[in-house]
Scaffold this active site. Sequence first.
Site, mmCIF file in Angstrom:
data_model
loop_
_atom_site.group_PDB
_atom_site.id
_atom_site.type_symbol
_atom_site.label_atom_id
_atom_site.label_comp_id
_atom_site.label_asym_id
_atom_site.label_seq_id
_atom_site.Cartn_x
_atom_site.Cartn_y
_atom_site.Cartn_z
ATOM 1 N N GLU A 85 0.795 -1.232 0.000
ATOM 2 C CA GLU A 85 0.000 0.000 0.000
ATOM 3 C C GLU A 85 0.822 1.275 0.000
ATOM 4 O O GLU A 85 0.460 2.252 -0.632
ATOM 5 C CB GLU A 85 -0.938 0.050 1.222
ATOM 6 C CG GLU A 85 -1.995 -1.021 1.253
ATOM 7 C CD GLU A 85 -1.625 -2.097 2.240
ATOM 8 O OE1 GLU A 85 -0.438 -2.478 2.257
ATOM 9 O OE2 GLU A 85 -2.499 -2.546 2.988
ATOM 10 N N ASP A 128 -2.114 -5.248 3.509
ATOM 11 C CA ASP A 128 -2.289 -5.663 4.907
ATOM 12 C C ASP A 128 -3.195 -6.882 5.013
ATOM 13 O O ASP A 128 -4.037 -7.133 4.142
ATOM 14 C CB ASP A 128 -2.882 -4.509 5.727
ATOM 15 C CG ASP A 128 -1.890 -3.370 5.895
ATOM 16 O OD1 ASP A 128 -0.680 -3.615 5.770
ATOM 17 O OD2 ASP A 128 -2.331 -2.231 6.128
ATOM 18 N N ASP A 154 -5.638 -7.579 7.051
ATOM 19 C CA ASP A 154 -7.005 -7.457 7.548
ATOM 20 C C ASP A 154 -7.990 -7.364 6.388
ATOM 21 O O ASP A 154 -7.614 -7.472 5.217
ATOM 22 C CB ASP A 154 -7.135 -6.254 8.491
ATOM 23 C CG ASP A 154 -6.738 -4.940 7.818
ATOM 24 O OD1 ASP A 154 -6.562 -4.927 6.583
ATOM 25 O OD2 ASP A 154 -6.603 -3.926 8.521
ATOM 26 N N GLU A 202 -9.665 -4.861 5.144
ATOM 27 C CA GLU A 202 -9.445 -3.745 4.234
ATOM 28 C C GLU A 202 -8.292 -4.039 3.290
ATOM 29 O O GLU A 202 -8.353 -3.747 2.092
ATOM 30 C CB GLU A 202 -9.183 -2.460 5.026
ATOM 31 C CG GLU A 202 -9.133 -1.224 4.158
ATOM 32 C CD GLU A 202 -9.084 0.060 4.977
ATOM 33 O OE1 GLU A 202 -9.214 1.138 4.374
ATOM 34 O OE2 GLU A 202 -8.929 -0.025 6.208
ATOM 35 N N TYR A 257 1.757 -5.517 13.115
ATOM 36 C CA TYR A 257 0.618 -4.799 12.539
ATOM 37 C C TYR A 257 -0.253 -4.202 13.638
ATOM 38 O O TYR A 257 -0.538 -4.852 14.645
ATOM 39 C CB TYR A 257 -0.203 -5.739 11.663
ATOM 40 C CG TYR A 257 -1.217 -5.037 10.809
ATOM 41 C CD1 TYR A 257 -0.834 -3.999 9.973
ATOM 42 C CD2 TYR A 257 -2.556 -5.399 10.834
ATOM 43 C CE1 TYR A 257 -1.764 -3.336 9.178
ATOM 44 C CE2 TYR A 257 -3.495 -4.754 10.034
ATOM 45 C CZ TYR A 257 -3.086 -3.721 9.212
ATOM 46 O OH TYR A 257 -4.006 -3.065 8.435
ATOM 47 N N ARG A 301 -3.445 -2.810 13.506
ATOM 48 C CA ARG A 301 -4.916 -2.867 13.483
ATOM 49 C C ARG A 301 -5.338 -4.291 13.827
ATOM 50 O O ARG A 301 -5.338 -5.173 12.973
ATOM 51 C CB ARG A 301 -5.461 -2.435 12.118
ATOM 52 C CG ARG A 301 -5.243 -0.969 11.813
ATOM 53 C CD ARG A 301 -5.953 -0.535 10.544
ATOM 54 N NE ARG A 301 -5.771 0.886 10.293
ATOM 55 C CZ ARG A 301 -4.793 1.406 9.546
ATOM 56 N NH1 ARG A 301 -3.928 0.584 8.965
ATOM 57 N NH2 ARG A 301 -4.687 2.706 9.371
ATOM 58 N N HIS A 335 -4.105 -11.284 13.519
ATOM 59 C CA HIS A 335 -4.250 -12.385 14.465
ATOM 60 C C HIS A 335 -3.235 -12.361 15.598
ATOM 61 O O HIS A 335 -2.970 -13.377 16.230
ATOM 62 C CB HIS A 335 -4.171 -13.701 13.707
ATOM 63 C CG HIS A 335 -5.146 -13.784 12.575
ATOM 64 N ND1 HIS A 335 -6.509 -13.769 12.772
ATOM 65 C CD2 HIS A 335 -4.966 -13.834 11.241
ATOM 66 C CE1 HIS A 335 -7.136 -13.837 11.611
ATOM 67 N NE2 HIS A 335 -6.216 -13.868 10.660
#
Length: 738
Positions: A9, A96, A98, A100, A325, A327, A372
């Site tokens: 990203e 990422d 997740d 998103e 990470y 989030r 996770h």
Amino acid sequence: MAKALVIVESPAKAKTISAYLGSDYVVESSVGHIRDLPANASEVPTAYKNEPWSRMGIDIDNDFKPLYVVNSKKKDRITALKKALRDATELYLATDEDREGEAIAWHLLEVLNPRVPVRRMVFHEITRSAIEAAVASPRELDRRLVDAQEARRLLDRLYGYEVSPVLWKKVMPKLSAGRVQSVATRIVVERERERMAFTSAVWWSITGDFTPPAGATDAGQNFPARLVELDGKKLVTGKSFGSDGKLEQKDALWLDENTAQGLVGELTAAAYEVTSRESKPYRRRPAPAFITSTFQQEAARKLGMSAAVAMRAAQSLYEQGYISYMRTDSTTLSDSALKATREAVSTHFNAAMLPDSPRVYKSKSANAQEAHEAIRPAGEQFKHPSEVAKKVQASEAKVYDLIWKRTLASQMTDCVGETVQLRLRGTTKSKQVADFAASGTVITELGFREVYTEGSDTRDSQDTAATEDSAKEDIATDDTERRLPALQAGDSVDCLSILPEGHETKPPARYTEASLVKRLEELGVGRPSTYAAIMGTIVDRGYVWKKGSALVPSFTAFSVVNLLERHFPKMVDYDFTAEMESDLDQIAAGAEETIPWLRRFYFGHDDDIGLKAKVSTRLADIDARAINTIPLGKATDGTEVSVRVGQYGPYLSDGERSSSLAPDVMPDELDVDKALELLAMPSNGQVLGKDPVTGGDVVARNGRFGPYVELTPVDDAAAGDDTKNDVVDTGDDDDGND
């Protein structure tokens, strides 16, 4: 020579990963999302402009088919990615891990249309070993995660585009409604309503300073004790009052100033002895490593950072390979992370501070997802904060230090000790029996507190607490300890002094970003990745403004919440909003399908008529005057005094008179008397006196942005010059009433 293409990203992330992968890979960035639903009419492609659904960007009658458009600022980036892809042997989508990130990967796949093998590359931290492992073990794109994220995006668009126009028509233009932002606004408004309804009460307490008598083992070790009972009746304390400020403990003895002062002499002269001593073991476990919400809360409490600032710092640390990470709502640490944590404790503190086996924490979230693992320092050996501080910005260094300490503390031994409760009794000359209580804690092993102590919203908030007693801190959040003398039942003690003290109950504290994030998490509203955006949205939309760290709702927010509560109650119902989050989790797990779920939400099912019908059928029933009126109370003559929200903002009204209000007026400080004072100010202003220099009148006026002082011009011939109006605007003061 052809190489594999890796797309992430951000440019910073690309730079770090490129250094690990070497010359066999080309690493490019998408710079975030490359396409989304159209933000406005100008973004709608020409071929769709005449479609009735194009404004929303969702073809509702065609199974909610979305109209995705490429961001105009990303067209050059897409061209560059397509060019890089032409020479690639394979494509790694390394966004990422997740939902998103999965959706970004899917959008890239849809736009780039690659003709080479595609692999989904995921990792929880940006370290050499993690990146090499991710390349060696890619997976397929998880369409279920994409579906869940797409359902969230479509749901939020449907909610906003259907409900926001209702606000434009009934409150004022350019307002917005949102599935989570409206709930967050309601929470802040509800707290302000409690503060507005709060009735302050004054109560008195009595504290004595005691000491063992001369010759006793601990003679000279003074300690305080508070009067808790008088003649068998418990005394009123802050806990005796409800959140509205009214006394709930009706059978308690309420001391006023005269009574408290009158007791001083008698209580000082009384003889006292210990009636009981109770000791209990004290043990406190460390908090788990950070999840997104707890990280944001602690960054606010300890570092004074907003959620957005904290997340930006964490994002940068992650992209540079310093933390995992950020989030996540999982408190789990991987085996390698547990090993690294225990090694760091042994190296920088003491191996004796490690429990026999690693601690395992269970997530509080029933549907923990996103990444996770908890937020922690990256790698199999954690870098010390002093090392990281040399390579990052100051704010990032503070965030890393916070994460490092929290992670280590989560795997350290308990804080243990002993708590002691003493009860003292004395009888006055007038035969009144007075019981005092003293408490203390002795910590014998600091354990994790050697490294980290969790913060408190009560202590760190810049606003007031609910009651005097609610400011008391748990020993785990207070580094001070009170050691009581070794007194036993039957021992006598001397009273050195008695001090009466007045207290005033305080309304419930306003929310801060930290406590609002905590409340949203408790309710199950929103997800870790959305909290920072929610905080920014409610401020940017003008629903909330900040006084210090406290979140203060605007009167516009009151009108918006009034409308939603009265006419769309389900849309701001906490349980309903949390259930939607659970439904999205079910979609991610494959137990629910996106289209049927959206259809039920929008068109309704069974007894629920759905969002579309709710908006169309209830619009005519909404009384704009009613929802835009916030009652303040009645004047002595029975006249209703209120705040009303109009097209140009809030204003005061008593039915006959009106007066503009400054946008930063504190709702709970605007009572009937204050309102009448502002309403009584002449519309053409109140002359305060003459300016000694120009001879013009100094006039106090009340304008749209609050009270201000104006110097009126004198006659040109008399003044002899072209004197102009000088305006001194004092409307930005805290109370807006200078």
